[in-house]
Design an enzyme around this catalytic site. Structure first.
Site, PDB file in Angstrom:
ATOM      1  N   SER A 239      98.453 -20.045  -0.725  1.00 19.69           N
ATOM      2  CA  SER A 239      97.528 -20.314   0.261  1.00 19.69           C
ATOM      3  C   SER A 239      96.412 -18.986   0.447  1.00 19.69           C
ATOM      4  CB  SER A 239      98.041 -20.113   1.553  1.00 19.69           C
ATOM      5  OG  SER A 239      98.631 -18.732   1.992  1.00 19.69           O
ATOM      6  N   LYS A 240      95.229 -19.156   1.299  1.00 21.74           N
ATOM      7  CA  LYS A 240      94.515 -18.049   1.056  1.00 21.74           C
ATOM      8  C   LYS A 240      94.888 -16.808   1.074  1.00 21.74           C
ATOM      9  CE  LYS A 240      90.442 -20.612   3.118  1.00 21.74           C
ATOM     10  NZ  LYS A 240      91.160 -21.706   4.084  1.00 21.74           N
ATOM     11  N   ARG A 241      96.167 -16.547   1.813  1.00 20.99           N
ATOM     12  CA  ARG A 241      96.778 -15.094   1.973  1.00 20.99           C
ATOM     13  C   ARG A 241      96.878 -14.603   0.441  1.00 20.99           C
ATOM     14  NH1 ARG A 241     101.799 -15.053   3.004  1.00 20.99           N
ATOM     15  NH2 ARG A 241     102.209 -17.233   2.895  1.00 20.99           N
TER      16      ARG A 241
END
Ligand code: GLU
Length: 466
Positions: A239-241
């Site tokens: 994910s963006k994380r």
């Protein structure tokens, strides 16, 4: 029948790694079978879709070379077609208007939960006889079969059986007069002649609903392949994380298309223990039937390794344009320094990405003003003056400015003065770069160009005198 695959992103953000892999697998599956690969932009969610996101997805696909011969289909252009099919289902009694309010549905859900059952629409509007309530825009629901099973022979997951009793009557048309995902996808995939649907396994639960719609419309469903998730290095869903999930960020980080594609294809697919694949090889070898069921992990070190492999093996001329793009990003003017191809040849054993290459290249583009004190103290001593002077003279007289000729000059001076190569190359390296680290000395001098090389040696000689 011609095999047709499609990539159908929702333009709510960039092209992310998972989407790029789905596009690649769809592209390759079509290639192996001499089929066609097409694009569809699923932009019916007007609140979340943006033209910038559409552009970002096209840019990502362009970079990777995963574009189609055919123009992309935009769902927002097809509302009339969806409406026509929804009306047909209504007319045939395969769909019906539902006037249930949010409150009614909430209550239905609460009651089902209280009974310990899975909340589902109970079909109460299926056989409505009373007149429609005033001022309510109905939704349209699909009359799902009450009994029996839907068997999905998923090409990655194998046989997955769903009970119709578990599937409720799907909304195909919203009260705001727009089609829903499961419905428009079926209309599109059949109108576009799609034979093989390849997509993320987050859609596996949608597949039986879509199959029921195909059957109600008298159509043969395509085959389905549900691709496993991609996990981040920490084991959580990518994910963006995890930083760079937008594929274009990998370009900015200095990865080349060939490495990215080779990397993406190995996320869930393998061929023995082979790691390096050219696109033309993949077009023959890749089959979605060989995709692994289990999730794969994103591993940046492997991508870096692959990237260096491609930097070392691709034709320098084929990377020149991409290198110039990186030089400009680093604030350098590609016209005012060494040729991109020469930079690559000099640096590719030492860097893993083109971003690193551009960073290392700075020293040949900007006037040298910073000298590392330690390097100066160690190498620019009085005894370095003579070799520097002799090399300077020989370089000034050199007929052909090439790394090979320069190598001979440096060696020749060392031999003439009875000095080891280090005693000549060390001072030269500090003279040319201000530091003790650079590629081989012949390339370091060659990249500077004759004028700069002489200027920098003069500056070093001045430092020794001072
Ligand atoms: N638009 C969907 C998505 O981005 C894909 C739908 C499909 O492939 O059927 O997840």
């Amino acid at each position: 029948m011609t095999v047709r695959t499609r990539f159908a992103p929702s333009p709510t953000g960039f092209l992310h790694v998972g989407g790029a892999r789905t596009a690649l697998f769809s592209f390759l599956e079509a290639r192996r079978r001499d089929g066609e690969y097409v694009l569809r932009i699923e932009d019916t969610d007007l609140t979340r879709s943006t033209p910038e996101a559409v552009q970002a997805i096209f840019d990502g696909l362009d970079w990777l070379g995963l574009t189609s011969q055919e123009p992309a289909v935009f769902q927002t252009k097809r509302f009339e077609r969806y409406r026509e099919v929804a009306q047909r289902l209504l007319a045939e009694g395969k769909a019906y208007h539902c006037y249930c309010s949010r409150e009614t549905l909430d209550q239905m859900r609460a009651e089902a939960e209280a009974r310990g059952e899975k909340p589902r629409y109970d079909g109460r509007c299926r056989n409505r006889s009373e007149p429609p309530p005033e001022g309510v825009n109905p939704v349209i629901r699909f009359r799902n079969p009450d009994s029996g099973q839907v068997v999905v022979n998923d090409r990655v997951r194998g046989k997955v059986v769903f009970e119709n009793a578990e599937l409720d009557d799907l909304i195909i048309w919203r009260s705001d007069d727009s089609p829903t995902y499961n419905f428009s996808v079926v209309v599109d995939d059949s109108d576009m002649g799609i034979t093989d649907v390849i997509r993320g396994d987050d859609h596996l639960n949608n597949t039986p609903r879509q199959i029921n719609l195909y059957l109600a419309l008298g159509l043969t469903p395509p085959s389905f392949a549900s691709l496993p998730m991609i996990l981040g290095p920490d084991g959580a869903k990518l994910s963006k994380r995890h930083g760079a999930v937008n594929v274009m960020m990998y370009r900015e980080l200095g990865f080349v298309r060939e490495a990215m594609l080779n990397y993406l294809v190995r996320l869930g697919w393998s061929h023995g223990d082979q790691e390096i694949f050219s696109m033309s090889e993949l077009e023959q070898l890749f089959s979605v039937d060989d995709v692994n069921q289990s999730a794969s992990r994103f591993d940046i070190d492997k991508l870096r390794w692959l990237n260096q492999h491609y930097l070392k093996t691709l034709e320098p001329a084929d990377l020149a344009e991409e290198i110039r793009w990186h030089l400009r990003r680093a604030g350098l003017d590609p016209e005012q320094g060494p040729a991109a191809e020469d930079l690559l040849i000099a640096l590719r054993e030492r860097v893993h990405t083109l971003e690193e290459l551009a960073e290392r290249a700075k020293v040949w583009f900007e006037p040298l003003s910073d000298y590392d004190d330690k390097a100066v103290a160690k190498h620019l001593k009085p005894e370095a003056a003579e070799p520097l002077r002799q090399v300077r003279q020989a370089l000034a007289d050199l007929s052909e400015w090439s790394a090979a000729q320069i190598d001979q000059v440096v060696r020749g001076v060392g031999e003439a003065l009875g000095l080891g190569l280090g005693k000549v190359a060390g001072p030269l390296r500090v003279a040319l770069t201000g530091t003790q680290v650079s590629p081989s000395i012949d390339h370091t001098i060659y990249l500077a160009g004759r004028d700069q090389a002489l200027l920098r040696i003069d500056a070093a000689l001045a430092k020794i005198e001072a």
